[in-house]
Design a protein around this motif. Structure first.
Motif, PDB file in Angstrom:
ATOM      1  N   THR A 132      14.568 -15.048  69.575  1.00 40.73           N
ATOM      2  CA  THR A 132      13.891 -13.841  70.042  1.00 40.73           C
ATOM      3  C   THR A 132      12.432 -13.848  69.610  1.00 40.73           C
ATOM      4  N   THR A 133      12.203 -14.154  68.333  1.00 43.03           N
ATOM      5  CA  THR A 133      10.846 -14.129  67.795  1.00 43.03           C
ATOM      6  C   THR A 133      10.193 -15.501  67.786  1.00 43.03           C
ATOM      7  N   GLY A 134      11.013 -16.562  67.868  1.00 38.28           N
ATOM      8  CA  GLY A 134      10.491 -17.920  67.804  1.00 38.28           C
ATOM      9  C   GLY A 134      10.201 -18.390  66.390  1.00 38.28           C
ATOM     10  N   GLY A 135      10.519 -17.562  65.419  1.00 35.92           N
ATOM     11  CA  GLY A 135      10.199 -17.893  64.039  1.00 35.92           C
ATOM     12  C   GLY A 135      11.376 -18.419  63.247  1.00 35.92           C
ATOM     13  N   PRO A 136      11.071 -19.152  62.172  1.00 39.56           N
ATOM     14  CA  PRO A 136      12.140 -19.647  61.302  1.00 39.56           C
ATOM     15  C   PRO A 136      12.758 -18.496  60.516  1.00 39.56           C
ATOM     16  N   ARG A 137      14.051 -18.583  60.265  1.00 42.57           N
ATOM     17  CA  ARG A 137      14.766 -17.549  59.511  1.00 42.57           C
ATOM     18  C   ARG A 137      15.792 -18.201  58.613  1.00 42.57           C
ATOM     19  N   GLY A 142      22.481 -27.554  65.289  1.00 43.66           N
ATOM     20  CA  GLY A 142      21.961 -27.964  66.587  1.00 43.66           C
ATOM     21  C   GLY A 142      22.419 -27.085  67.737  1.00 43.66           C
ATOM     22  N   GLN A 143      23.285 -26.121  67.453  1.00 39.06           N
ATOM     23  CA  GLN A 143      23.828 -25.239  68.488  1.00 39.06           C
ATOM     24  C   GLN A 143      23.063 -23.910  68.545  1.00 39.06           C
ATOM     25  N   VAL A 144      23.131 -23.267  69.697  1.00 37.03           N
ATOM     26  CA  VAL A 144      22.621 -21.907  69.846  1.00 37.03           C
ATOM     27  C   VAL A 144      23.796 -20.963  69.639  1.00 37.03           C
ATOM     28  N   VAL A 145      23.585 -19.979  68.766  1.00 36.46           N
ATOM     29  CA  VAL A 145      24.640 -19.066  68.360  1.00 36.46           C
ATOM     30  C   VAL A 145      24.106 -17.642  68.437  1.00 36.46           C
ATOM     31  N   GLU A 146      24.953 -16.735  68.863  1.00 38.84           N
ATOM     32  CA  GLU A 146      24.609 -15.311  68.832  1.00 38.84           C
ATOM     33  C   GLU A 146      25.327 -14.713  67.630  1.00 38.84           C
ATOM     34  N   ILE A 147      24.582 -13.988  66.800  1.00 36.93           N
ATOM     35  CA  ILE A 147      25.174 -13.404  65.596  1.00 36.93           C
ATOM     36  C   ILE A 147      24.927 -11.907  65.546  1.00 36.93           C
ATOM     37  N   ILE A 148      25.795 -11.229  64.839  1.00 35.35           N
ATOM     38  CA  ILE A 148      25.547  -9.851  64.427  1.00 35.35           C
ATOM     39  C   ILE A 148      25.375  -9.928  62.920  1.00 35.35           C
ATOM     40  N   TYR A 149      24.228  -9.451  62.448  1.00 39.06           N
ATOM     41  CA  TYR A 149      23.816  -9.646  61.068  1.00 39.06           C
ATOM     42  C   TYR A 149      23.479  -8.307  60.434  1.00 39.06           C
ATOM     43  N   GLU A 150      23.925  -8.127  59.201  1.00 39.84           N
ATOM     44  CA  GLU A 150      23.592  -6.912  58.449  1.00 39.84           C
ATOM     45  C   GLU A 150      22.639  -7.302  57.328  1.00 39.84           C
ATOM     46  N   ASP A 151      21.421  -6.736  57.360  1.00 35.96           N
ATOM     47  CA  ASP A 151      20.460  -7.078  56.316  1.00 35.96           C
ATOM     48  C   ASP A 151      20.761  -6.312  55.032  1.00 35.96           C
ATOM     49  N   LYS A 152      19.994  -6.580  53.985  1.00 35.28           N
ATOM     50  CA  LYS A 152      20.289  -5.982  52.688  1.00 35.28           C
ATOM     51  C   LYS A 152      20.115  -4.465  52.680  1.00 35.28           C
ATOM     52  N   LYS A 159      20.897  -2.487  57.815  1.00 37.54           N
ATOM     53  CA  LYS A 159      20.566  -2.458  59.245  1.00 37.54           C
ATOM     54  C   LYS A 159      21.237  -3.629  59.947  1.00 37.54           C
ATOM     55  N   MET A 160      21.914  -3.350  61.070  1.00 36.61           N
ATOM     56  CA  MET A 160      22.574  -4.398  61.839  1.00 36.61           C
ATOM     57  C   MET A 160      21.723  -4.788  63.035  1.00 36.61           C
ATOM     58  N   THR A 161      21.635  -6.102  63.262  1.00 34.01           N
ATOM     59  CA  THR A 161      20.905  -6.620  64.411  1.00 34.01           C
ATOM     60  C   THR A 161      21.740  -7.685  65.094  1.00 34.01           C
ATOM     61  N   GLN A 162      21.479  -7.845  66.367  1.00 33.60           N
ATOM     62  CA  GLN A 162      22.109  -8.920  67.135  1.00 33.60           C
ATOM     63  C   GLN A 162      21.015  -9.914  67.458  1.00 33.60           C
ATOM     64  N   ARG A 163      21.246 -11.176  67.131  1.00 36.53           N
ATOM     65  CA  ARG A 163      20.220 -12.194  67.308  1.00 36.53           C
ATOM     66  C   ARG A 163      20.813 -13.443  67.941  1.00 36.53           C
ATOM     67  N   ARG A 164      19.969 -14.136  68.663  1.00 37.46           N
ATOM     68  CA  ARG A 164      20.320 -15.449  69.200  1.00 37.46           C
ATOM     69  C   ARG A 164      19.507 -16.454  68.392  1.00 37.46           C
ATOM     70  N   ILE A 165      20.194 -17.406  67.758  1.00 39.32           N
ATOM     71  CA  ILE A 165      19.532 -18.341  66.862  1.00 39.32           C
ATOM     72  C   ILE A 165      19.933 -19.772  67.193  1.00 39.32           C
ATOM     73  N   GLU A 166      19.083 -20.716  66.800  1.00 38.33           N
ATOM     74  CA  GLU A 166      19.432 -22.136  66.845  1.00 38.33           C
ATOM     75  C   GLU A 166      19.597 -22.589  65.403  1.00 38.33           C
ATOM     76  N   VAL A 167      20.762 -23.083  65.077  1.00 42.25           N
ATOM     77  CA  VAL A 167      21.109 -23.429  63.705  1.00 42.25           C
ATOM     78  C   VAL A 167      20.548 -24.807  63.347  1.00 42.25           C
ATOM     79  N   HIS A 168      19.890 -24.895  62.160  1.00 42.73           N
ATOM     80  CA  HIS A 168      19.303 -26.151  61.698  1.00 42.73           C
ATOM     81  C   HIS A 168      20.041 -26.741  60.502  1.00 42.73           C
ATOM     82  N   GLY A 169      20.629 -25.891  59.669  1.00 45.24           N
ATOM     83  CA  GLY A 169      21.326 -26.411  58.494  1.00 45.24           C
ATOM     84  C   GLY A 169      21.861 -25.288  57.633  1.00 45.24           C
TER      85      GLY A 169
END
Length: 70
Positions: free
Chosen positions: A46-51, A11-21, A24-34
């Motif tokens: 950023t994109t409004g899409g589920p991840r 339920g929180q908004v979190v900023e993450i730094i994520y390394e994909d497979k 590539k590293m990206t910085q994202r702002r996400i809302e955590v669901h589970g």
């Protein structure tokens, strides 16, 4: 990030730094669901899409204070 930490973020908004497979590293702002089985379900604000993020690939995270108008 421990399962206990992940539970607190639902339920929180979190900023993450994520390394994909691909490494590539990206910085994202996400809302955590589970979370389940090392995966974190969220909406990318950023994109409004589920991840789905692999927890082991989250290099850094911090909560973001959200200001609500009104």
């Amino acid at each position: 990030m421990s399962p206990k930490d992940m539970e607190k973020l639902i339920g929180q908004v979190v900023e993450i730094i994520y390394e994909d497979k691909a490494g590539k590293m990206t910085q994202r702002r996400i809302e955590v669901h589970g979370h389940k089985g090392g995966l974190l379900r969220a909406t990318c604000l950023t994109t409004g899409g589920p991840r789905v993020f692999q927890v082991e690939r989250i290099l850094a995270w911090r909560r973001v204070k959200v200001n609500h108008a009104g």
